[in-house]
Design an enzyme around this catalytic site. Structure first.
Site, PDB file in Angstrom:
ATOM      1  N   ASP A  98       0.851  -1.178   0.000  1.00 17.04           N
ATOM      2  CA  ASP A  98       0.000   0.000   0.000  1.00 17.04           C
ATOM      3  C   ASP A  98       0.886   1.227   0.000  1.00 17.04           C
ATOM      4  O   ASP A  98       1.906   1.253   0.686  1.00 17.04           O
ATOM      5  CB  ASP A  98      -0.864   0.007   1.271  1.00 17.04           C
ATOM      6  CG  ASP A  98      -2.333   0.082   0.958  1.00 17.04           C
ATOM      7  OD1 ASP A  98      -2.785   1.164   0.567  1.00 17.04           O
ATOM      8  OD2 ASP A  98      -3.026  -0.942   1.108  1.00 17.04           O
ATOM      9  N   ASP A 200      -3.231   4.421  -2.136  1.00 15.85           N
ATOM     10  CA  ASP A 200      -4.334   4.748  -1.232  1.00 15.85           C
ATOM     11  C   ASP A 200      -4.887   6.160  -1.456  1.00 15.85           C
ATOM     12  O   ASP A 200      -4.121   7.123  -1.549  1.00 15.85           O
ATOM     13  CB  ASP A 200      -3.781   4.662   0.206  1.00 15.85           C
ATOM     14  CG  ASP A 200      -4.845   4.870   1.267  1.00 15.85           C
ATOM     15  OD1 ASP A 200      -5.679   3.982   1.458  1.00 15.85           O
ATOM     16  OD2 ASP A 200      -4.833   5.944   1.918  1.00 15.85           O
ATOM     17  N   GLU A 257      -6.628   3.526  -5.646  1.00 15.70           N
ATOM     18  CA  GLU A 257      -7.940   3.686  -5.036  1.00 15.70           C
ATOM     19  C   GLU A 257      -8.402   5.078  -5.445  1.00 15.70           C
ATOM     20  O   GLU A 257      -7.829   6.067  -4.997  1.00 15.70           O
ATOM     21  CB  GLU A 257      -7.846   3.576  -3.515  1.00 15.70           C
ATOM     22  CG  GLU A 257      -9.225   3.601  -2.881  1.00 15.70           C
ATOM     23  CD  GLU A 257      -9.198   3.910  -1.390  1.00 15.70           C
ATOM     24  OE1 GLU A 257     -10.107   3.456  -0.697  1.00 15.70           O
ATOM     25  OE2 GLU A 257      -8.291   4.613  -0.928  1.00 15.70           O
ATOM     26  N   HIS A 330     -10.652  -4.479   2.538  1.00 16.56           N
ATOM     27  CA  HIS A 330     -10.663  -4.212   3.989  1.00 16.56           C
ATOM     28  C   HIS A 330     -11.576  -3.048   4.379  1.00 16.56           C
ATOM     29  O   HIS A 330     -11.714  -2.763   5.557  1.00 16.56           O
ATOM     30  CB  HIS A 330      -9.238  -3.926   4.444  1.00 16.56           C
ATOM     31  CG  HIS A 330      -8.697  -2.667   3.828  1.00 16.56           C
ATOM     32  ND1 HIS A 330      -8.447  -2.554   2.474  1.00 16.56           N
ATOM     33  CD2 HIS A 330      -8.427  -1.464   4.354  1.00 16.56           C
ATOM     34  CE1 HIS A 330      -8.029  -1.334   2.219  1.00 16.56           C
ATOM     35  NE2 HIS A 330      -8.000  -0.648   3.333  1.00 16.56           N
ATOM     36  N   ASP A 331     -12.148  -2.355   3.397  1.00 17.00           N
ATOM     37  CA  ASP A 331     -13.060  -1.244   3.697  1.00 17.00           C
ATOM     38  C   ASP A 331     -14.515  -1.616   3.452  1.00 17.00           C
ATOM     39  O   ASP A 331     -15.420  -0.832   3.741  1.00 17.00           O
ATOM     40  CB  ASP A 331     -12.738  -0.032   2.805  1.00 17.00           C
ATOM     41  CG  ASP A 331     -11.399   0.594   3.133  1.00 17.00           C
ATOM     42  OD1 ASP A 331     -10.968   0.517   4.296  1.00 17.00           O
ATOM     43  OD2 ASP A 331     -10.784   1.164   2.214  1.00 17.00           O
TER      44      ASP A 331
HETATM   45  C1  GLC Z   1      -8.259   4.227   2.177  1.00 18.73           C
HETATM   46  C2  GLC Z   1      -8.033   2.922   2.894  1.00 18.73           C
HETATM   47  C3  GLC Z   1      -8.744   2.974   4.213  1.00 18.73           C
HETATM   48  C4  GLC Z   1      -8.171   4.101   5.018  1.00 18.73           C
HETATM   49  C5  GLC Z   1      -8.195   5.422   4.248  1.00 18.73           C
HETATM   50  C6  GLC Z   1      -7.291   6.421   4.876  1.00 18.73           C
HETATM   51  O1  GLC Z   1      -9.580   4.443   1.875  1.00 18.73           O
HETATM   52  O2  GLC Z   1      -8.444   1.853   2.105  1.00 18.73           O
HETATM   53  O3  GLC Z   1      -8.673   1.778   4.912  1.00 18.73           O
HETATM   54  O4  GLC Z   1      -8.915   4.256   6.200  1.00 18.73           O
HETATM   55  O5  GLC Z   1      -7.735   5.273   2.925  1.00 18.73           O
HETATM   56  O6  GLC Z   1      -5.947   6.099   4.672  1.00 18.73           O
END
Ligand code: GLC
Ligand code: CA
Length: 558
Positions: A98, A200, A257, A330-331
């Site tokens: 990540d 991320d 993402e 994981h989200d």
């Molecule tokens: C992304 C991650 C998430 C995290 C957020 C802040 O959305 O997937 O788990 O809380 O970024 O870093």
């Protein structure tokens, strides 16, 4: 010319804290990942996406980094990380990490310096503003995890901005020194033998520059920061530079993402000279989310919307770019709970979901536990939850007048902890994840849903995934699955999803029933062969086809 090796890959996401605990402290770790590499090799995946293992105070389980070039003690050491890369390589498995560079932890030395005084050389590395005349925050933007996105600092009498938690201050990407430092760090990791990054929250790095209030209709007078900090004008310059200086020298996988990117903009992001190889879209997984993303005001959705979301991007990937195929991470809550009615959750429906997304055009991602059909949890009280977003949503629901039961029911559906419960390895205490007490309670269904059972049972979801991976990687259908053109069928059918893929002279048809009853379909196509099904047999009469509950079939067609 780059090999684009990632087009043929299957990625497996590991959330290290919940994967496997090697030393009995209740927290998963890198040695635990190394011990389970043979399991992953057996499944057939060839890339691991490792969620953050960097040094971190763990406010957001590692998405708040205090040192990009060190490993969090609870996860192990840099030596373990190096060994993981080597051990994975021995098994032909690549590692991507990540990359969290929208923000750091508030305990990162950069921030500690920035905070020290107004004239510190790193002051401008983060986003500092004066409050309004009455001393309230600079504006009414609401952070993703709730409350104002501004945190007051007494010492310098200014506020700093955080899109996520207050322990995640946003880096100021307008500052070229910040950007160069980030690129340097990326290259340092690449030179260690990493194969790429999941990037991320990257569409947040550019903020609307006037920092003014936005109209709010909400109980707290705030308005979601996403409206003014997602994919804003000018972000393209940053992303182009990131690609040029950090990614393009290497033959790597980059997956962003990227909430807020519309399908019109996909070419810029993932086209021929795009910033990334692929990106995670949100439309198909966030169908159930209500206005402003409130979990306690969910959206009623139907299969047609799901189909549209899929087709919109697949049609683009026929022309350019590449898909990142996923149902879980994981989200997100577990896909079985999101897409299947409670009574319909079964091995059969899990295999159906797998078939539907895995054979689209793009690189498939499997989230840990998805391959054995892990499901959501329902903890009895909010105290048992760890996820920041869950706690915020729960409190907001109560503030807006919902009852404790209603607030909790929303958390059961949507909590990110649904996906973060410990991986279920076997039916011994704590699912074989740890020998002590796990950091988050194990889902009580581990006695039946676990890896050991899945491997013992030939008919399990695990073997079905293995078969899908085999089909994609090493069968006569590999090329059509990887490179074939996507074409939706039965687009207006409310219960059935169907599409075909075509490459050179090969055509395959994927058809699936999303209902727990028999549904009829009619297709003017003729079957050459049944390739895969989640029942023991399948009909070959497409002109008058009755699909059984959650039946999914893959055909070769003429
Ligand atoms: C992304 C991650 C998430 C995290 C957020 C802040 O959305 O997937 O788990 O809380 O970024 O870093
Ligand atoms: Ca441990």
């Amino acid at each position: 010319m780059k090999s684009q090796w990632w087009k043929k890959s299957v990625v497996y996401q590991i959330y290290p804290k919940s994967f496997y605990d090697s030393n009995g402290d209740g927290v998963g770790d890198l040695k635990g990942v190394i011990q389970k590499l043979d399991y992953l090799k057996g499944l057939g995946i060839d890339v691991i996406w490792l969620s953050p293992v960097y040094q971190s105070p763990m406010d957001d389980n590692g998405y708040d980094i205090s040192n990009y070039q060190a490993i969090a003690e609870e996860f192990g050491s840099m030596e373990d990380m190096d060994r993981l890369i080597i051990e994975a390589e021995k098994r032909d498995i690549k590692i991507i990490m990540d990359l969290v560079v929208n923000h750091t932890s508030d305990e990162h030395p950069w921030f500690l310096e920035s905070k020290r005084d107004l004239h510190n050389p790193k002051r401008d590395w983060y986003i500092w503003k004066n409050g309004k005349e009455d001393g309230t925050p600079p504006n009414n933007w609401r952070s993703i995890f709730g409350g104002s996105c501004w945190e007051y600092d007494e010492q310098t009498n200014q506020y700093y901005l955080h899109v996520f938690s207050k322990k995640q201050p946003d880096l100021n990407w307008e500052n070229p020194q910040v950007r160069n430092e980030v690129y340097k760090m990326i290259r340092w990791w690449m030179d260690k033998g990493l194969s790429g990054f999941r990037v991320d929250a990257i569409t947040f790095i550019k903020k609307r520059e006037d920092y003014s209030d936005i109209v709010s209709n909400s109980f707290d007078g705030l308005s979601p920061i996403a409206d003014v900090s997602l994919n804003q004008d000018g972000i393209h310059q940053f992303l182009m530079e990131l690609n040029e200086k950090a990614f393009s020298p290497y033959d790597i996988l980059t997956v962003a993402e990227a909430p807020g990117v519309t399908s019109k903009e996909l070419p810029k992001y993932v086209g021929e000279n795009g910033y990334f190889n692929m990106l995670f879209e949100f439309d198909h997984v966030d169908l159930d989310l209500g206005k402003e993303g409130k979990w306690y005001q969910p959206n009623n959705w139907n299969l047609l919307q799901f189909k549209t979301a899929i087709s919109t991007s697949q049609n683009i990937y026929n022309e350019l770019g590449w898909g990142a195929l996923y149902l879980e991470n994981h989200d997100q809550p577990r896909s079985l709970n999101k897409f299947i009615k409670p009574d319909g959750i079964s091995t059969t429906s899990a295999k159906m979901l797998a078939t539907v997304y895995f054979l689209l055009k793009g690189t498939p991602f499997i989230y840990q536990g998805q391959e054995i059909g892990m499901t959501n949890v329902s903890y009895e009280s909010i105290e048992e939850y760890n996820d920041l977003a869950s706690i915020d949503q729960y409190q907001s629901a109560l503030k807006e007048g919902y009852s404790i039961e209603e607030a909790l029911a929303a958390i059961w559906k949507r909590s990110r902890d649904n996906a973060r419960t410990p991986m279920q390895w076997n039916d011994t205490r704590n699912a074989g994840f740890t020998t002590s007490d796990p950091w988050l309670k194990v889902n009580c269904n581990y006695t039946s849903i676990n890896v050991e059972n899945s491997i013992e049972n030939r008919d399990s979801i695990y073997y079905f995934y293995k078969e899908l991976i085999h089909l994609r990687k090493s069968s006569e259908y590999s090329d059509v699955i990887v490179f074939g053109k996507y074409q939706a069928l039965l687009e207006n059918h409310p219960e059935i999803i169907a599409y075909y893929r075509e490459f050179k002279n090969k055509k395959i048809l994927i058809i699936a029933n999303f209902e727990d009853e028999e549904i009829k379909a009619e297709l003017d196509l003729s079957v050459k062969k049944i390739i895969l099904t989640n029942y023991k047999n399948a009909s070959t009469n497409l002109k008058d086809l009755t699909l059984r509950p959650y039946e999914a079939i893959v055909y070769e067609i003429d």
